[in-house]
Each structure stands twice: as structure tokens, then as C-alpha cells.
Enzyme design. Structure first.
Site, PDB file in Angstrom:
ATOM      1  N   HIS A   1       0.808  -1.218   0.000  1.00 38.58           N
ATOM      2  CA  HIS A   1       0.000   0.000   0.000  1.00 38.58           C
ATOM      3  C   HIS A   1       0.847   1.276   0.000  1.00 38.58           C
ATOM      4  O   HIS A   1       1.931   1.308   0.571  1.00 38.58           O
ATOM      5  CB  HIS A   1      -0.874   0.041   1.263  1.00 38.58           C
ATOM      6  CG  HIS A   1      -1.847  -1.087   1.363  1.00 38.58           C
ATOM      7  ND1 HIS A   1      -2.489  -1.418   2.526  1.00 38.58           N
ATOM      8  CD2 HIS A   1      -2.296  -1.971   0.439  1.00 38.58           C
ATOM      9  CE1 HIS A   1      -3.282  -2.454   2.308  1.00 38.58           C
ATOM     10  NE2 HIS A   1      -3.184  -2.809   1.060  1.00 38.58           N
TER      11      HIS A   1
ATOM     12  N   LYS B   1       5.858   6.114   7.203  1.00 36.76           N
ATOM     13  CA  LYS B   1       5.265   5.253   8.242  1.00 36.76           C
ATOM     14  C   LYS B   1       6.363   4.713   9.148  1.00 36.76           C
ATOM     15  O   LYS B   1       7.397   4.235   8.667  1.00 36.76           O
ATOM     16  CB  LYS B   1       4.537   4.064   7.594  1.00 36.76           C
ATOM     17  CG  LYS B   1       3.412   4.476   6.659  1.00 36.76           C
ATOM     18  CD  LYS B   1       2.852   3.318   5.847  1.00 36.76           C
ATOM     19  CE  LYS B   1       1.934   3.867   4.755  1.00 36.76           C
ATOM     20  NZ  LYS B   1       1.493   2.830   3.804  1.00 36.76           N
TER      21      LYS B   1
ATOM     22  N   TYR C   1       1.418   1.623  13.932  1.00 42.53           N
ATOM     23  CA  TYR C   1       2.265   2.524  13.150  1.00 42.53           C
ATOM     24  C   TYR C   1       1.784   3.954  13.206  1.00 42.53           C
ATOM     25  O   TYR C   1       0.607   4.235  13.375  1.00 42.53           O
ATOM     26  CB  TYR C   1       2.422   2.057  11.700  1.00 42.53           C
ATOM     27  CG  TYR C   1       1.163   1.732  10.935  1.00 42.53           C
ATOM     28  CD1 TYR C   1       0.422   0.594  11.223  1.00 42.53           C
ATOM     29  CD2 TYR C   1       0.727   2.555   9.896  1.00 42.53           C
ATOM     30  CE1 TYR C   1      -0.713   0.282  10.496  1.00 42.53           C
ATOM     31  CE2 TYR C   1      -0.408   2.247   9.160  1.00 42.53           C
ATOM     32  CZ  TYR C   1      -1.124   1.113   9.475  1.00 42.53           C
ATOM     33  OH  TYR C   1      -2.262   0.792   8.766  1.00 42.53           O
TER      34      TYR C   1
ATOM     35  N   ASP D   1      -6.741  -5.968  -1.818  1.00 44.04           N
ATOM     36  CA  ASP D   1      -5.352  -6.373  -2.057  1.00 44.04           C
ATOM     37  C   ASP D   1      -5.246  -7.464  -3.124  1.00 44.04           C
ATOM     38  O   ASP D   1      -4.212  -7.585  -3.784  1.00 44.04           O
ATOM     39  CB  ASP D   1      -4.685  -6.818  -0.747  1.00 44.04           C
ATOM     40  CG  ASP D   1      -4.450  -5.636   0.174  1.00 44.04           C
ATOM     41  OD1 ASP D   1      -4.746  -4.501  -0.231  1.00 44.04           O
ATOM     42  OD2 ASP D   1      -3.983  -5.848   1.309  1.00 44.04           O
TER      43      ASP D   1
HETATM   44  C1  LIG Z   1      -5.534   2.577   6.548  1.00 46.70           C
HETATM   45  C2  LIG Z   1      -6.878   3.094   7.103  1.00 46.70           C
HETATM   46  C3  LIG Z   1      -8.020   2.344   6.923  1.00 46.70           C
HETATM   47  N1  LIG Z   1      -9.202   2.799   7.405  1.00 46.70           N
HETATM   48  C4  LIG Z   1     -10.412   1.972   7.226  1.00 46.70           C
HETATM   49  C5  LIG Z   1     -10.762   1.680   5.784  1.00 46.70           C
HETATM   50  C6  LIG Z   1     -11.309   0.280   5.800  1.00 46.70           C
HETATM   51  O1  LIG Z   1     -12.716   0.303   6.006  1.00 46.70           O
HETATM   52  C7  LIG Z   1     -10.666  -0.374   7.016  1.00 46.70           C
HETATM   53  C8  LIG Z   1      -9.557  -1.340   6.643  1.00 46.70           C
HETATM   54  O2  LIG Z   1      -8.678  -0.655   5.752  1.00 46.70           O
HETATM   55  P1  LIG Z   1      -7.576  -1.433   4.940  1.00 46.70           P
HETATM   56  O3  LIG Z   1      -8.122  -2.716   4.434  1.00 46.70           O
HETATM   57  O4  LIG Z   1      -7.011  -0.493   3.931  1.00 46.70           O
HETATM   58  O5  LIG Z   1      -6.483  -1.723   6.082  1.00 46.70           O
HETATM   59  P2  LIG Z   1      -5.013  -2.280   5.888  1.00 46.70           P
HETATM   60  O6  LIG Z   1      -5.009  -3.302   4.807  1.00 46.70           O
HETATM   61  O7  LIG Z   1      -4.515  -2.686   7.208  1.00 46.70           O
HETATM   62  O8  LIG Z   1      -4.217  -1.002   5.359  1.00 46.70           O
HETATM   63  C9  LIG Z   1      -2.938  -0.705   5.847  1.00 46.70           C
HETATM   64  O9  LIG Z   1      -2.034  -1.643   5.293  1.00 46.70           O
HETATM   65  C10 LIG Z   1      -0.657  -1.428   5.597  1.00 46.70           C
HETATM   66  C11 LIG Z   1       0.150  -2.465   4.857  1.00 46.70           C
HETATM   67  C12 LIG Z   1      -0.217  -0.043   5.363  1.00 46.70           C
HETATM   68  O10 LIG Z   1       0.888   0.249   4.907  1.00 46.70           O
HETATM   69  C13 LIG Z   1      -1.148   1.020   5.831  1.00 46.70           C
HETATM   70  O11 LIG Z   1      -0.763   2.292   5.373  1.00 46.70           O
HETATM   71  C14 LIG Z   1      -2.577   0.730   5.424  1.00 46.70           C
HETATM   72  O12 LIG Z   1      -2.707   0.871   4.014  1.00 46.70           O
HETATM   73  O13 LIG Z   1     -10.146   0.689   7.809  1.00 46.70           O
HETATM   74  C15 LIG Z   1      -9.289   4.003   8.059  1.00 46.70           C
HETATM   75  O14 LIG Z   1     -10.403   4.426   8.505  1.00 46.70           O
HETATM   76  N2  LIG Z   1      -8.165   4.755   8.257  1.00 46.70           N
HETATM   77  C16 LIG Z   1      -6.945   4.336   7.793  1.00 46.70           C
HETATM   78  O15 LIG Z   1      -5.916   5.057   7.992  1.00 46.70           O
END
Ligand SMILES: Cc1cn([C@H]2C[C@H](O)[C@@H](COP(=O)(O)OP(=O)(O)O[C@H]3O[C@@H](C)C(=O)[C@@H](O)[C@H]3O)O2)c(=O)[nH]c1=O
Length: 182
Positions: free
Chosen positions: A62, A72, A132, A169
Site C-alpha cells: 500500500h 510510516k 504505526y 489487495d
Molecule cells: C488505513 C486506514 C483504513 N481505514 C479503514 C478503511 C477500511 O474500512 C478499514 C480497513 O482498511 P484497509 O483494508 O485499507 O487496512 P489495511 O489493509 O490494514 O491497510 C494498511 O495496510 C498497511 C500495509 C499499510 O501500509 C497502511 O498504510 C494501510 O494501508 O479501515 C481508516 O479508517 N483509516 C486508515 O488510515
């Protein structure tokens, strides 16, 4: 605190100084002055995130594009992950190269992933809690995902079977077709 440079300059592994005693342990999990000394950067962290993943879960790769690019500072407080950063700065001598490190509740290591890198991790323990800090706010419209198994990047994930991925993903694009950093 010990700083270990990885194969890509600017990505840093930070090993904190841990004080153990009969009660347990203490360490500084973030110190702005020490961080600036280590990286040469005066960053402004604006968001803290916390996720939990089961064994075999892979999150990534990501990143958020400018103007919402994020640096990060990542760590693990329970379990163990294999954490990866991929250089996606066009024109960089290490464009498309990756570095990885084991982050665990035991080793307490942190990885600094600067803006301009895609980031992901694989949970290699029964479960893992991942914390993080980020230098910009979540901006879903700027968020992009590169395929975890892009053969041109060739990340050696420590896994024999298919990882568990989010629907998002599973749709990650290969770096060759991805919008990257100018
Ligand atoms: C990342 C993030 C997600 N969310 C919400 C969106 C979604 O409904 C839920 C889960 O989001 P994701 O599936 O994108 O979560 P995730 O796959 O854990 O995303 C994270 O992965 C790692 C590898 C990173 O590097 C981070 O920056 C972030 O992208 O949380 C937020 O409200 N704020 C945030 O900052």
C-alpha cells in the site's frame, strides 16, 4: 537505540534500547529528537494506527500518492510479521527494489518507511498486532495497491501457501502498470 541501514538508503531499521527488570521492561517507543538524529528528518506524525491479523494474512503493498504521501514508522506489539518496503520513486537508483525485516513483539524493532515506498507485511505468528505512525492522514482517494506477488519485484515472502488477502489487495496491480511517485 541502534540504527541499522538496509539495502535501500532511507529505509531504516530501529532497534530500541530496552530496559528489563523484575517488573518487566521499559523502552522509548518514539522519541522525536532521536528519530530526527537517525533519519535527518523533522517529521510530523499525525495519525497512529493499530491492526490485528491472523497467521497468513498479508496486507499490502500500500501507499498514498502525493499530496497525501505517508511516511510510516511501524512496529509489532504482539506476534511477528515480515515487513516489506518497495521503492516506487521513479528515477530512483533502487526503483522496484524491496527490503524486508522481521518485526516482532520480542525484537521490538521498528521500520521507517519514507514517503515514496509501497509497504506491506505478512503475519508469520498465530496472530500479530501491528502499530504505526503516519506523516499524513488517511486519504482513500490517494490510496493505491501494488500486487504482493508482482514477479518483477520478486519479494521473498516467508510463506509456502497462498496468503489471506483483502478483496482490495487481491486486485493489486503490478508495478509496471501502477501510478508511482514522480
Ligand atoms: C488505513 C486506514 C483504513 N481505514 C479503514 C478503511 C477500511 O474500512 C478499514 C480497513 O482498511 P484497509 O483494508 O485499507 O487496512 P489495511 O489493509 O490494514 O491497510 C494498511 O495496510 C498497511 C500495509 C499499510 O501500509 C497502511 O498504510 C494501510 O494501508 O479501515 C481508516 O479508517 N483509516 C486508515 O488510515
Amino acid at each position: 537505540m541502534q540504527i541499522r541501514k538496509l539495502a535501500i538508503p532511507n529505509v531504516i531499521l530501529i532497534e530500541p534500547r530496552v530496559f528489563g527488570d523484575d517488573r518487566g521492561f521499559f523502552f522509548e517507543s518514539y522519541n522525536a529528537r532521536a528519530f530526527e538524529l537517525a533519519t535527518g528528518l523533522a517529521v510530523d506524525f499525525v495519525q497512529d494506527n493499530h491492526s490485528r491479523s491472523m497467521r497468513g494474512v498479508l496486507r499490502g503493498l500500500h501507499y498514498q500518492l502525493p499530496p497525501h504521501a505517508q511516511g510510516k514508522l511501524v512496529r509489532v506489539v504482539q506476534g511477528e510479521v515480515f515487513d516489506v518496503a518497495v521503492d516506487i520513486r521513479r528515477g530512483s537508483p533502487t526503483f522496484g527494489k524491496w527490503v524486508g525485516a522481521t518485526l516482532s513483539a520480542d525484537n521490538k524493532c521498528q521500520m521507517w518507511i519514507p514517503p515514496g515506498f509501497a509497504h506491506g507485511f505478512l503475519t508469520v505468528s498465530e496472530s500479530a498486532e501491528f502499530l504505526y505512525k503516519t506523516t499524513d492522514y488517511y486519504a482513500p482517494e490517494s490510496e493505491r495497491c501494488i500486487a504482493w506477488n508482482d514477479p518483477e519485484i520478486g519479494i521473498q515472502w516467508p510463506i509456502a501457501t497462498a496468503p489471506l488477502l483483502s478483496a482490495k489487495d487481491a486486485e493489486g496491480v503490478v508495478l509496471r502498470n501502477a501510478e508511482v511517485f514522480p
